[in-house]
Design a protein around this motif. Structure first.
Motif, PDB file in Angstrom:
ATOM      1  N   LEU A  98       9.412  -2.169 -13.879  1.00 14.54           N
ATOM      2  CA  LEU A  98       8.977  -1.380 -12.732  1.00 14.54           C
ATOM      3  C   LEU A  98       8.057  -2.198 -11.851  1.00 14.54           C
ATOM      4  O   LEU A  98       7.523  -3.220 -12.290  1.00 14.54           O
ATOM      5  CB  LEU A  98       8.347  -0.043 -13.130  1.00 14.54           C
ATOM      6  CG  LEU A  98       6.965   0.035 -13.744  1.00 14.54           C
ATOM      7  CD1 LEU A  98       6.370   1.397 -13.476  1.00 14.54           C
ATOM      8  CD2 LEU A  98       7.060  -0.150 -15.233  1.00 14.54           C
ATOM      9  N   ASP A  99       7.920  -1.768 -10.600  1.00 10.98           N
ATOM     10  CA  ASP A  99       7.068  -2.483  -9.664  1.00 10.98           C
ATOM     11  C   ASP A  99       5.607  -2.375 -10.085  1.00 10.98           C
ATOM     12  O   ASP A  99       5.191  -1.362 -10.641  1.00 10.98           O
ATOM     13  CB  ASP A  99       7.228  -1.915  -8.246  1.00 10.98           C
ATOM     14  CG  ASP A  99       8.413  -2.521  -7.526  1.00 10.98           C
ATOM     15  OD1 ASP A  99       8.891  -3.579  -7.985  1.00 10.98           O
ATOM     16  OD2 ASP A  99       8.860  -1.942  -6.523  1.00 10.98           O
ATOM     17  N   GLY A 100       4.857  -3.418  -9.778  1.00 12.15           N
ATOM     18  CA  GLY A 100       3.458  -3.440 -10.183  1.00 12.15           C
ATOM     19  C   GLY A 100       2.523  -2.894  -9.117  1.00 12.15           C
ATOM     20  O   GLY A 100       1.307  -3.066  -9.191  1.00 12.15           O
ATOM     21  N   ASP A 101       3.091  -2.232  -8.103  1.00 15.02           N
ATOM     22  CA  ASP A 101       2.236  -1.737  -7.026  1.00 15.02           C
ATOM     23  C   ASP A 101       2.029  -0.231  -7.102  1.00 15.02           C
ATOM     24  O   ASP A 101       1.399   0.359  -6.229  1.00 15.02           O
ATOM     25  CB  ASP A 101       2.835  -2.107  -5.671  1.00 15.02           C
ATOM     26  CG  ASP A 101       4.229  -1.530  -5.483  1.00 15.02           C
ATOM     27  OD1 ASP A 101       4.759  -0.957  -6.455  1.00 15.02           O
ATOM     28  OD2 ASP A 101       4.786  -1.658  -4.385  1.00 15.02           O
ATOM     29  N   GLY A 102       2.590   0.395  -8.138  1.00 18.81           N
ATOM     30  CA  GLY A 102       2.384   1.829  -8.309  1.00 18.81           C
ATOM     31  C   GLY A 102       3.355   2.689  -7.519  1.00 18.81           C
ATOM     32  O   GLY A 102       3.252   3.906  -7.535  1.00 18.81           O
ATOM     33  N   GLN A 103       4.332   2.064  -6.834  1.00 19.09           N
ATOM     34  CA  GLN A 103       5.280   2.895  -6.071  1.00 19.09           C
ATOM     35  C   GLN A 103       6.279   3.592  -7.004  1.00 19.09           C
ATOM     36  O   GLN A 103       6.689   4.706  -6.734  1.00 19.09           O
ATOM     37  CB  GLN A 103       5.997   2.046  -5.020  1.00 19.09           C
ATOM     38  CG  GLN A 103       5.066   1.642  -3.883  1.00 19.09           C
ATOM     39  CD  GLN A 103       5.833   1.213  -2.637  1.00 19.09           C
ATOM     40  OE1 GLN A 103       6.067   0.032  -2.439  1.00 19.09           O
ATOM     41  NE2 GLN A 103       6.227   2.162  -1.808  1.00 19.09           N
ATOM     42  N   ASN A 104       6.656   2.919  -8.089  1.00 13.95           N
ATOM     43  CA  ASN A 104       7.445   3.594  -9.122  1.00 13.95           C
ATOM     44  C   ASN A 104       6.483   4.400  -9.987  1.00 13.95           C
ATOM     45  O   ASN A 104       5.357   3.979 -10.218  1.00 13.95           O
ATOM     46  CB  ASN A 104       8.185   2.581 -10.013  1.00 13.95           C
ATOM     47  CG  ASN A 104       9.240   1.790  -9.264  1.00 13.95           C
ATOM     48  OD1 ASN A 104       9.334   0.568  -9.419  1.00 13.95           O
ATOM     49  ND2 ASN A 104      10.026   2.464  -8.447  1.00 13.95           N
ATOM     50  N   PRO A 204       4.156   6.431  -1.936  1.00 14.94           N
ATOM     51  CA  PRO A 204       3.728   5.443  -0.947  1.00 14.94           C
ATOM     52  C   PRO A 204       2.767   4.444  -1.593  1.00 14.94           C
ATOM     53  O   PRO A 204       2.135   4.754  -2.601  1.00 14.94           O
ATOM     54  CB  PRO A 204       3.001   6.276   0.116  1.00 14.94           C
ATOM     55  CG  PRO A 204       2.915   7.652  -0.384  1.00 14.94           C
ATOM     56  CD  PRO A 204       3.649   7.783  -1.666  1.00 14.94           C
ATOM     57  N   ARG A 205       2.702   3.266  -1.019  1.00 20.80           N
ATOM     58  CA  ARG A 205       1.761   2.269  -1.514  1.00 20.80           C
ATOM     59  C   ARG A 205       0.350   2.708  -1.138  1.00 20.80           C
ATOM     60  O   ARG A 205       0.095   3.043   0.012  1.00 20.80           O
ATOM     61  CB  ARG A 205       2.083   0.964  -0.808  1.00 20.80           C
ATOM     62  CG  ARG A 205       1.810  -0.250  -1.624  1.00 20.80           C
ATOM     63  CD  ARG A 205       2.106  -1.459  -0.760  1.00 20.80           C
ATOM     64  NE  ARG A 205       2.864  -2.481  -1.482  1.00 20.80           N
ATOM     65  CZ  ARG A 205       2.328  -3.272  -2.390  1.00 20.80           C
ATOM     66  NH1 ARG A 205       1.064  -3.169  -2.691  1.00 20.80           N
ATOM     67  NH2 ARG A 205       3.081  -4.193  -2.990  1.00 20.80           N
ATOM     68  N   ILE A 206      -0.576   2.719  -2.120  1.00 22.09           N
ATOM     69  CA  ILE A 206      -1.940   3.136  -1.771  1.00 22.09           C
ATOM     70  C   ILE A 206      -2.804   1.922  -1.482  1.00 22.09           C
ATOM     71  O   ILE A 206      -3.621   1.929  -0.580  1.00 22.09           O
ATOM     72  CB  ILE A 206      -2.622   3.957  -2.895  1.00 22.09           C
ATOM     73  CG1 ILE A 206      -1.571   4.654  -3.754  1.00 22.09           C
ATOM     74  CG2 ILE A 206      -3.599   4.962  -2.307  1.00 22.09           C
ATOM     75  CD1 ILE A 206      -2.144   5.422  -4.900  1.00 22.09           C
TER      76      ILE A 206
HETATM   77 MG    MG Z   1       6.369  -1.681  -3.344  1.00 14.35          MG
END
Ligand code: MG
Ligand code: UDP
Length: 318
Positions: A98-104, A204-206
């Motif tokens: 999974l993505d590491g930016d928290g979008q998933n 959304p990306r925070i």
């Molecule tokens: Mg992303």
């Protein structure tokens, strides 16, 4: 024996590039989502050469929980390379990316695992309600997904969603180059794996910024050509180049025959007839194509034989 018992059965892999504010909340969310997971699991962060404080955040998390491992890249090698490194390190029989930016949303992981249990080898997330910009991200992605599905013949809606679950055997057999992590479902399906998809949450990306822009799309198309070619002809490239070559030689021959017919029946001198030039051009091109095919055959043999690679995949021997 004890070691065997503690071996993680599930590995969560995340690429992170300048995500200093995202890694810790994500770690907490994953732990929460897997609270009821009955087996040991591991969390693998791959730091793709971050230049912010991601490294420090990861160190803290690793100290706090020994199920967490971090791979730190020397430089920025890209999301695909980061995922690859995570897959290489993973010990679990099941692997989640999974993505590491928290979008998933990690809360989706148990649901994906349940679906895999129903007899699939790969379960892909589908960000049906994707929270990204429309013109620069969603539209190009929609078009790209349609093209990929059409070319590969593997019909899933969202190749680009990183949230996916794989069985170890599938992922360990696939080598990833360029930006090809998105094609894993196609590779897997061609190799005979059962692939399915399910709607997942997207947020959304925070914190932090997106690492991609519209320029990514043209790379996807080039990758697609490579993937398709390698899939169809990687063990017999002469069929691809040779077919072109034969067609060109044939057209050249035809052009030469027409030249001769015009000479004997209509009295057109050969040296005044441009068709003879076309015949020569086509014939030379055709021979070149066949030669390239032969070179490719030699390359492919070196590739397979030097590494003892097989041209088939065995499921079991009875
Ligand atoms: Mg992303
Ligand atoms: N990423 C990475 N290396 C890169 C670019 C991105 O590891 O060179 C990671 C990034 O940290 C994130 C994931 O890949 O965890 C997806 O990137 P991003 O969120 O920027 O893409 P988007 O969601 O906008 O498609």
């Amino acid at each position: 024996m004890n070691q065997e018992k503690n071996k993680p059965q599930l590995s969560i892999v995340m690429p992170v590039y300048n995500e200093e504010q995202n890694v810790f909340p994500l770690f907490q969310e994953i732990t929460k989502a897997l609270k009821n997971y009955p087996h040991p699991y591991e969390i693998i962060f791959v730091d793709d050469g971050s230049t912010d404080q991601t490294h420090t955040s990861l160190q803290k998390i690793c100290r706090q929980d020994d199920r967490v491992k971090s791979v730190i890249f020397q430089g920025n090698f890209g999301q695909t390379a980061a995922l690859s490194a995570g897959f290489d390190l993973a010990q679990g029989d099941l692997i989640v990316s999974l993505d590491g930016d928290g979008q998933n949303d990690p809360a989706d992981i148990p649901m994906l695992l349940d679906i895999l249990e129903q007899g699939y080898d790969v379960v892909c997330g589908w960000r049906k309600n994707r929270k990204d910009a429309f013109l620069s991200r969603k539209l190009p992605s929609f078009i790209a997904n349609r093209i990929i599905a059409w070319v590969t013949g593997v019909f899933i809606h969202d190749y680009g969603c990183t949230l996916k679950v794989y069985k170890k055997e599938i992922i360990k057999n696939i080598k990833l180059y360029g930006e090809m992590h998105r094609f894993i479902p196609a590779y897997a399906s061609w190799a005979g794996a059962k692939v399915t998809e399910v709607e997942v949450n997207h947020r959304p990306r925070i914190a932090g910024i997106s690492k991609y822009n519209i320029l990514r799309s043209y790379k996807v198309i080039l990758d697609l050509i490579t993937v398709k070619f390698l899939c169809d002809y990687s063990t017999s490239p002469i069929y691809f180049f040779g077919t072109f070559g034969m067609v060109l030689c044939g057209a050249g021959l035809l052009s030469a025959i027409v030249t001769l017919v015009e000479k004997y029946y209509q009295g057109v001198f050969v040296h005044r007839n441009p068709l003879i030039l076309l015949a020569i051009l086509l014939f030379i091109l055709g021979v070149q194509f066949i030669m390239i095919g032969l070179l490719a055959e030699i390359l492919i043999r070196t590739y397979h034989e030097s590494q003892d690679k097989k041209t088939y995949i065995v499921k079991e021997i009875i």
